[in-house]
Design a protein around this motif. Structure first.
Motif, PDB file in Angstrom:
ATOM      1  N   GLU A 141      71.822  52.306  34.597  1.00  0.00           N
ATOM      2  CA  GLU A 141      70.099  53.281  34.696  1.00  0.00           C
ATOM      3  C   GLU A 141      70.806  54.748  34.619  1.00  0.00           C
ATOM      4  N   THR A 142      71.830  55.006  34.483  1.00  0.00           N
ATOM      5  CA  THR A 142      71.014  56.570  35.053  1.00  0.00           C
ATOM      6  C   THR A 142      72.944  57.112  34.581  1.00  0.00           C
ATOM      7  N   THR A 143      72.931  58.990  34.335  1.00  0.00           N
ATOM      8  CA  THR A 143      73.845  60.009  33.327  1.00  0.00           C
ATOM      9  C   THR A 143      74.976  59.098  34.429  1.00  0.00           C
ATOM     10  N   THR A 144      75.084  59.383  35.675  1.00  0.00           N
ATOM     11  CA  THR A 144      76.465  59.154  35.757  1.00  0.00           C
ATOM     12  C   THR A 144      77.423  57.568  35.810  1.00  0.00           C
ATOM     13  N   PHE A 200      61.722  61.510  30.320  1.00  0.00           N
ATOM     14  CA  PHE A 200      60.790  61.111  31.541  1.00  0.00           C
ATOM     15  C   PHE A 200      61.042  60.993  33.070  1.00  0.00           C
ATOM     16  N   ASP A 201      61.608  60.431  33.320  1.00  0.00           N
ATOM     17  CA  ASP A 201      62.380  59.702  34.314  1.00  0.00           C
ATOM     18  C   ASP A 201      63.420  60.594  35.034  1.00  0.00           C
ATOM     19  N   ASN A 202      64.393  61.038  34.368  1.00  0.00           N
ATOM     20  CA  ASN A 202      65.368  62.284  34.847  1.00  0.00           C
ATOM     21  C   ASN A 202      64.676  63.495  35.360  1.00  0.00           C
ATOM     22  N   ARG A 203      63.541  63.830  34.269  1.00  0.00           N
ATOM     23  CA  ARG A 203      63.330  65.169  33.808  1.00  0.00           C
ATOM     24  C   ARG A 203      61.990  64.939  35.446  1.00  0.00           C
ATOM     25  N   GLY A 234      60.296  62.310  36.642  1.00  0.00           N
ATOM     26  CA  GLY A 234      59.979  61.889  37.967  1.00  0.00           C
ATOM     27  C   GLY A 234      61.313  62.272  38.787  1.00  0.00           C
ATOM     28  N   THR A 235      62.281  63.036  38.953  1.00  0.00           N
ATOM     29  CA  THR A 235      62.993  63.275  39.757  1.00  0.00           C
ATOM     30  C   THR A 235      62.391  64.837  40.116  1.00  0.00           C
ATOM     31  N   GLY A 236      61.684  65.682  39.195  1.00  0.00           N
ATOM     32  CA  GLY A 236      61.422  66.547  39.348  1.00  0.00           C
ATOM     33  C   GLY A 236      60.113  67.068  40.241  1.00  0.00           C
ATOM     34  N   VAL A 265      68.645  75.959  41.496  1.00  0.00           N
ATOM     35  CA  VAL A 265      68.837  74.551  41.044  1.00  0.00           C
ATOM     36  C   VAL A 265      70.324  74.923  40.657  1.00  0.00           C
ATOM     37  N   ALA A 266      70.877  74.061  40.906  1.00  0.00           N
ATOM     38  CA  ALA A 266      72.331  73.456  40.442  1.00  0.00           C
ATOM     39  C   ALA A 266      72.136  72.734  39.072  1.00  0.00           C
ATOM     40  N   GLY A 267      72.344  73.246  38.060  1.00  0.00           N
ATOM     41  CA  GLY A 267      72.462  71.905  37.116  1.00  0.00           C
ATOM     42  C   GLY A 267      71.100  71.929  35.911  1.00  0.00           C
ATOM     43  N   TYR A 268      71.066  72.894  34.877  1.00  0.00           N
ATOM     44  CA  TYR A 268      69.990  72.453  34.224  1.00  0.00           C
ATOM     45  C   TYR A 268      70.198  71.239  33.491  1.00  0.00           C
ATOM     46  N   GLY A 269      70.485  70.257  33.382  1.00  0.00           N
ATOM     47  CA  GLY A 269      70.336  68.573  32.505  1.00  0.00           C
ATOM     48  C   GLY A 269      68.743  68.216  32.612  1.00  0.00           C
ATOM     49  N   VAL A 294      67.851  79.421  38.248  1.00  0.00           N
ATOM     50  CA  VAL A 294      69.352  78.427  37.623  1.00  0.00           C
ATOM     51  C   VAL A 294      70.851  78.689  37.548  1.00  0.00           C
ATOM     52  N   THR A 295      71.974  77.467  38.593  1.00  0.00           N
ATOM     53  CA  THR A 295      72.871  78.029  38.524  1.00  0.00           C
ATOM     54  C   THR A 295      74.034  76.947  36.412  1.00  0.00           C
ATOM     55  N   GLU A 296      73.864  77.215  35.948  1.00  0.00           N
ATOM     56  CA  GLU A 296      75.366  76.048  35.457  1.00  0.00           C
ATOM     57  C   GLU A 296      76.791  76.350  34.582  1.00  0.00           C
ATOM     58  N   ALA A 316      72.377  69.028  41.312  1.00  0.00           N
ATOM     59  CA  ALA A 316      71.353  67.969  40.215  1.00  0.00           C
ATOM     60  C   ALA A 316      72.513  67.862  39.228  1.00  0.00           C
ATOM     61  N   THR A 317      73.699  67.842  39.393  1.00  0.00           N
ATOM     62  CA  THR A 317      74.904  68.329  37.879  1.00  0.00           C
ATOM     63  C   THR A 317      75.583  66.769  37.882  1.00  0.00           C
ATOM     64  N   GLY A 318      75.999  65.698  38.805  1.00  0.00           N
ATOM     65  CA  GLY A 318      77.057  64.762  38.792  1.00  0.00           C
ATOM     66  C   GLY A 318      77.493  65.423  38.644  1.00  0.00           C
ATOM     67  N   ASN A 360      70.030  67.826  47.680  1.00  0.00           N
ATOM     68  CA  ASN A 360      71.195  66.809  46.468  1.00  0.00           C
ATOM     69  C   ASN A 360      70.344  66.207  45.615  1.00  0.00           C
ATOM     70  N   SER A 361      70.186  66.118  44.348  1.00  0.00           N
ATOM     71  CA  SER A 361      68.719  64.902  43.503  1.00  0.00           C
ATOM     72  C   SER A 361      70.425  64.388  42.855  1.00  0.00           C
ATOM     73  N   GLY A 362      71.610  64.418  43.193  1.00  0.00           N
ATOM     74  CA  GLY A 362      72.272  63.687  41.209  1.00  0.00           C
ATOM     75  C   GLY A 362      72.481  62.651  41.977  1.00  0.00           C
ATOM     76  N   HIS A 363      73.888  61.353  41.686  1.00  0.00           N
ATOM     77  CA  HIS A 363      73.640  60.622  41.842  1.00  0.00           C
ATOM     78  C   HIS A 363      74.252  60.247  42.870  1.00  0.00           C
ATOM     79  N   ASN A 373      65.348  62.547  46.664  1.00  0.00           N
ATOM     80  CA  ASN A 373      64.176  62.341  46.282  1.00  0.00           C
ATOM     81  C   ASN A 373      63.569  60.309  47.135  1.00  0.00           C
ATOM     82  N   LEU A 374      65.375  59.601  47.174  1.00  0.00           N
ATOM     83  CA  LEU A 374      65.088  58.065  47.490  1.00  0.00           C
ATOM     84  C   LEU A 374      64.913  58.250  48.804  1.00  0.00           C
ATOM     85  N   ALA A 375      66.414  59.242  49.725  1.00  0.00           N
ATOM     86  CA  ALA A 375      66.417  58.499  51.313  1.00  0.00           C
ATOM     87  C   ALA A 375      64.811  59.001  51.766  1.00  0.00           C
TER      88      ALA A 375
HETATM   89  N1  LIG Z   1      67.598  61.342  41.632  1.00  0.00           N
HETATM   90  C1  LIG Z   1      67.379  61.011  40.975  1.00  0.00           C
HETATM   91  O1  LIG Z   1      66.418  59.690  40.734  1.00  0.00           O
HETATM   92  C2  LIG Z   1      68.038  61.257  39.703  1.00  0.00           C
HETATM   93  C3  LIG Z   1      67.871  60.375  39.071  1.00  0.00           C
HETATM   94  C4  LIG Z   1      68.488  60.666  37.687  1.00  0.00           C
HETATM   95  C5  LIG Z   1      69.921  60.953  37.615  1.00  0.00           C
HETATM   96  N2  LIG Z   1      69.831  61.312  38.397  1.00  0.00           N
HETATM   97  C6  LIG Z   1      71.544  61.558  38.269  1.00  0.00           C
HETATM   98  O2  LIG Z   1      71.254  63.735  38.632  1.00  0.00           O
HETATM   99  C7  LIG Z   1      71.974  64.073  38.036  1.00  0.00           C
HETATM  100  C8  LIG Z   1      72.041  64.849  36.809  1.00  0.00           C
HETATM  101  O3  LIG Z   1      71.044  63.716  35.392  1.00  0.00           O
HETATM  102  P1  LIG Z   1      71.191  64.408  34.174  1.00  0.00           P
HETATM  103  O4  LIG Z   1      70.191  63.589  33.561  1.00  0.00           O
HETATM  104  O5  LIG Z   1      70.158  65.621  34.488  1.00  0.00           O
HETATM  105  O6  LIG Z   1      72.135  65.141  33.651  1.00  0.00           O
HETATM  106  P2  LIG Z   1      72.940  66.095  32.432  1.00  0.00           P
HETATM  107  O7  LIG Z   1      74.066  66.059  31.835  1.00  0.00           O
HETATM  108  O8  LIG Z   1      72.017  66.453  31.189  1.00  0.00           O
HETATM  109  O9  LIG Z   1      72.440  67.795  33.515  1.00  0.00           O
HETATM  110  C9  LIG Z   1      73.794  67.245  34.351  1.00  0.00           C
HETATM  111  C10 LIG Z   1      73.632  69.697  34.341  1.00  0.00           C
HETATM  112  O10 LIG Z   1      74.778  70.239  34.685  1.00  0.00           O
HETATM  113  C11 LIG Z   1      75.775  70.771  35.003  1.00  0.00           C
HETATM  114  N3  LIG Z   1      76.665  71.254  35.822  1.00  0.00           N
HETATM  115  C12 LIG Z   1      77.961  70.377  35.554  1.00  0.00           C
HETATM  116  N4  LIG Z   1      78.566  70.922  37.143  1.00  0.00           N
HETATM  117  C13 LIG Z   1      77.618  71.934  37.293  1.00  0.00           C
HETATM  118  C14 LIG Z   1      78.410  72.884  38.502  1.00  0.00           C
HETATM  119  N5  LIG Z   1      79.745  73.019  39.168  1.00  0.00           N
HETATM  120  N6  LIG Z   1      77.308  73.936  39.048  1.00  0.00           N
HETATM  121  C15 LIG Z   1      76.172  73.960  37.163  1.00  0.00           C
HETATM  122  N7  LIG Z   1      76.172  72.622  36.718  1.00  0.00           N
HETATM  123  C16 LIG Z   1      76.771  71.998  36.767  1.00  0.00           C
HETATM  124  C17 LIG Z   1      76.431  70.374  33.533  1.00  0.00           C
HETATM  125  O11 LIG Z   1      76.689  71.507  32.321  1.00  0.00           O
HETATM  126  C18 LIG Z   1      74.478  69.643  33.138  1.00  0.00           C
HETATM  127  O12 LIG Z   1      74.543  70.721  31.739  1.00  0.00           O
HETATM  128  C19 LIG Z   1      73.638  62.538  38.036  1.00  0.00           C
HETATM  129  O13 LIG Z   1      74.131  61.942  38.924  1.00  0.00           O
HETATM  130  C20 LIG Z   1      72.409  61.515  37.158  1.00  0.00           C
HETATM  131  O14 LIG Z   1      73.016  60.170  37.898  1.00  0.00           O
HETATM  132  C21 LIG Z   1      69.074  61.117  39.551  1.00  0.00           C
END
Ligand SMILES: NC(=O)c1ccc[n+]([C@@H]2O[C@H](COP(=O)([O-])OP(=O)(O)OC[C@H]3O[C@@H](n4cnc5c(N)ncnc54)[C@H](O)[C@@H]3O)[C@@H](O)[C@H]2O)c1
Length: 421
Positions: free
Chosen positions: A153-156, A186-189, A191-193, A215-219, A238-240, A272-274, A295-298, A343-345
């Protein structure tokens, strides 16, 4: 009928869970359509599934869909803090799905629950973060011979499974549901947004307007979080680490800078970086008093919590989901939801309308694996384009939106190279 087993918090919560599940289903028209077809045709008859997903109302509707299709399903949580205990109770008592999930369970119980779901002897797995598949490969190898495949289901999770495939450790095919357009766009953008902001606001009730919000991570997730934070009137940074993503953030109108610079001026920092230890000691050293971290990453490794614990001289819990750490110089740093998916907790996870598309992909990917997946190589595979396209078509129709058709002249024009200037 034998009583359905499971390990949940409290069966008396089941009626509340049912109400929550029915409410969510109203926003899930694509899943409803698949559930109807599955109930009529029973395409999953004879299939045993073990699923490790966030135990939410939307997941319950996916479970109902798979069961309607004839599958026998066992469920466990994909995160110790994301379970909705009332939904877990309803799954066991009203929908006959063995469920192993309790909000706040320890890591030990979390893995006991994964193993209980694996005791179901699956032929197909559904995973969110790849903990179930990794446990199956590490400690339950006798089950591998049964396996047809799994979905992720998820990026990580997709990243972990690709790493397994690279090491030739993956022993059955995985369909990367996350990578379907109708999932991550849709979900990641959106939904997580929305749900990340919801979690932060529910946990803190601090006004976002006029605040500085990093926001750390502009995925896909980061884009959604930044968009919604800006909508609240925050000044968004934004940091990337990827130049292309950083450039995109800059041209989308956000300030872009290293996290160390952002940390010194931010009222909120959301990861939100994984990735691991994105927020670390050097950032704590410069943060403003009262800075909120979430944190909203996995996984809960994006914020280095052990380092924060080591730096702090005191810690207390002013509100549910808020841990306030006091540093030697008196500054306070507020960590939400123990660094787990905020977002889930602290809220309810993604709104049902986006999970409608994610879980439509899940249900159709399971049907695909069961009916056509037996010859797939043990690698990570995309969701077939026809499924992705069908989910988009059904969602648009459910939203009452029509689009234009290409004329024959246009089809010919777009398919030819002869016509130019
Ligand atoms: N909260 C939720 O419900 C939910 C939903 C979907 C995905 N996720 C999780 O969120 C995380 C991100 O998913 P995504 O789809 O946006 O992934 P993505 O790969 O599209 O984006 C991740 C971004 O983080 C950046 N990044 C990596 N290390 C970094 C650092 N040290 N500093 C700054 N930026 C950094 C990457 O360059 C990339 O642009 C994953 O762990 C994914 O599983 C969570």
């Amino acid at each position: 009928m034998a009583a359905v087993t499971g390990d949940i918090k409290d069966l008396s919560l089941a009626d509340a869970g049912c109400a929550r599940i029915d409410w969510a289903l109203q926003e899930m028209p694509v899943v409803r359509g698949i559930m109807r077809r599955f109930a009529e045709r029973r395409p999953l008859q004879g299939l045993r599934i073990s699923a490790c997903l966030h135990i939410t109302a939307e997941t319950a509707n996916l479970a109902r869909t798979l069961v309607a299709g004839g599958a026998e399903l066992a469920l466990c949580a994909s995160n110790p803090l994301s379970t909705q205990d009332d939904v877990a109770a309803a799954l066991v008592s009203h929908y006959g799905v063995p469920t192993f999930a309790i909000k706040g369970e320890s890591t030990e119980v979390y893995y006991q629950h994964i193993n209980a779901a694996l005791d179901h002897r699956p032929r197909i797995t559904l995973d969110d973060g790849a903990d179930l598949v990794s446990e199956l490969h590490k400690t339950r190898t006798q089950l591998l011979g049964n396996m047809i495949g799994g979905t992720e289901e998820t990026t990580t999770g997709v990243m972990r499974l690709r790493a397994m495939a690279r090491d030739r450790a993956l022993k059955f095919p995985i369909v990367a549901v996350n990578d379907a357009m109708t999932k991550h766009l849709f979900d990641n953008r959106y939904g997580t947004g929305q749900s990340t902001l919801d979690g932060v606001i529910r946990a803190t009730n601090i006004l976002l307007a006029g605040k500085t919000f990093a926001v750390a991570g502009y995925g896909w997730c980061g884009r959604g979080i930044a968009l919604r934070a800006r909508g609240h009137g925050a000044d968004v940074i934004v940091t990337e680490v990827e130049p292309l993503r950083a450039l995109e953030a800059a041209m989308d109108g956000y300030r872009v800078m290293p996290l160390l610079e952002a940390a010194a001026q931010s009222d909120f920092i959301i990861t939100a970086t994984g990735d691991k230890h994105v927020v670390d000691s050097r950032h704590y050293a410069v943060m403003k008093d009262g800075c909120v971290l979430a944190n909203s990453g996995h996984f809960n490794v994006e914020i280095n919590i052990p380092a924060l614990e080591a730096m702090a001289v005191a810690k207390h819990r002013p509100r549910p989901y808020v841990e306030e750490y006091e540093l030697p110089d008196g500054r306070r740093i507020r960590l939400l939801a123990e660094g787990r998916l905020v977002n889930l907790a602290a809220a309810e996870g993604h709104p049902s309308a986006v999970m409608d598309m994610s879980f439509a992909n899940q249900a159709l990917a399971v049907e695909y694996l069961w009916t056509q997946g037996r010859d797939l190589a043990p690698e990570v595979h995309p969701v077939p384009a026809e499924i992705d396209g069908e989910v988009a078509r059904l969602k648009l129709a459910a939203m009452g939106l029509a689009i234009d058709d290409l004329t024959t002249e246009q089809q010919n024009y777009l398919g030819s190279w002869r016509e130019g200037t």
